[in-house]
Design an enzyme around this catalytic site. Structure first.
Site, PDB file in Angstrom:
ATOM      1  N   ARG A 140      -6.811  -7.190  10.464  1.00  0.00           N
ATOM      2  CA  ARG A 140      -8.036  -6.385  10.583  1.00  0.00           C
ATOM      3  C   ARG A 140      -7.728  -4.977  11.067  1.00  0.00           C
ATOM      4  NH1 ARG A 140     -12.399  -8.224  14.091  1.00  0.00           N
ATOM      5  NH2 ARG A 140     -10.695  -8.605  15.486  1.00  0.00           N
ATOM      6  N   ASN A 159     -12.941 -11.153  10.382  1.00  0.00           N
ATOM      7  CA  ASN A 159     -12.372 -12.473  10.130  1.00  0.00           C
ATOM      8  C   ASN A 159     -13.494 -13.427   9.763  1.00  0.00           C
ATOM      9  OD1 ASN A 159      -9.723 -11.789  10.745  1.00  0.00           O
ATOM     10  ND2 ASN A 159      -9.877 -12.415  12.866  1.00  0.00           N
TER      11      ASN A 159
END
Length: 93
Positions: A20, A38
């Site tokens: 990320r 996520n």
């Protein structure tokens, strides 16, 4: 200027490997708006919006991912979703 907006789902070893953060850094470098998060199924989902060539470059980068990741699947879908301002890390869904 034309704008391309896509939602991307990335599968493989993409959680716990800074995917990320890496995605946010790359998207900001390319001047894209959107977000990354996520998912509870172990995948990562992202929305990229900006100049078509920059979005396409981000798609290519996502196929490789950061060094510790192993991408086994990438699904890209065009969307009309509002990317918001800047690029954000969103909570897990």
């Amino acid at each position: 200027m034309p704008v391309k907006t896509v939602k991307v789902s990335i599968k493989g070893r993409v959680q716990g490997v800074f995917y990320r953060k890496w995605t946010a850094e790359n998207a900001q470098e390319l001047g894209l708006k959107g977000w990354v998060r996520n998912r509870r199924d172990g995948s990562v989902e992202a929305l990229f919006s900006g100049e078509p060539s920059s979005v396409e470059e981000m798609e290519k980068r996502c196929r490789r991912g950061p060094p510790a990741s192993m991408v086994t699947g990438l699904n890209v879908s065009p969307v009309d979703e509002d990317p918001g301002d800047g690029f954000q890390l969103k909570p897990t869904v």
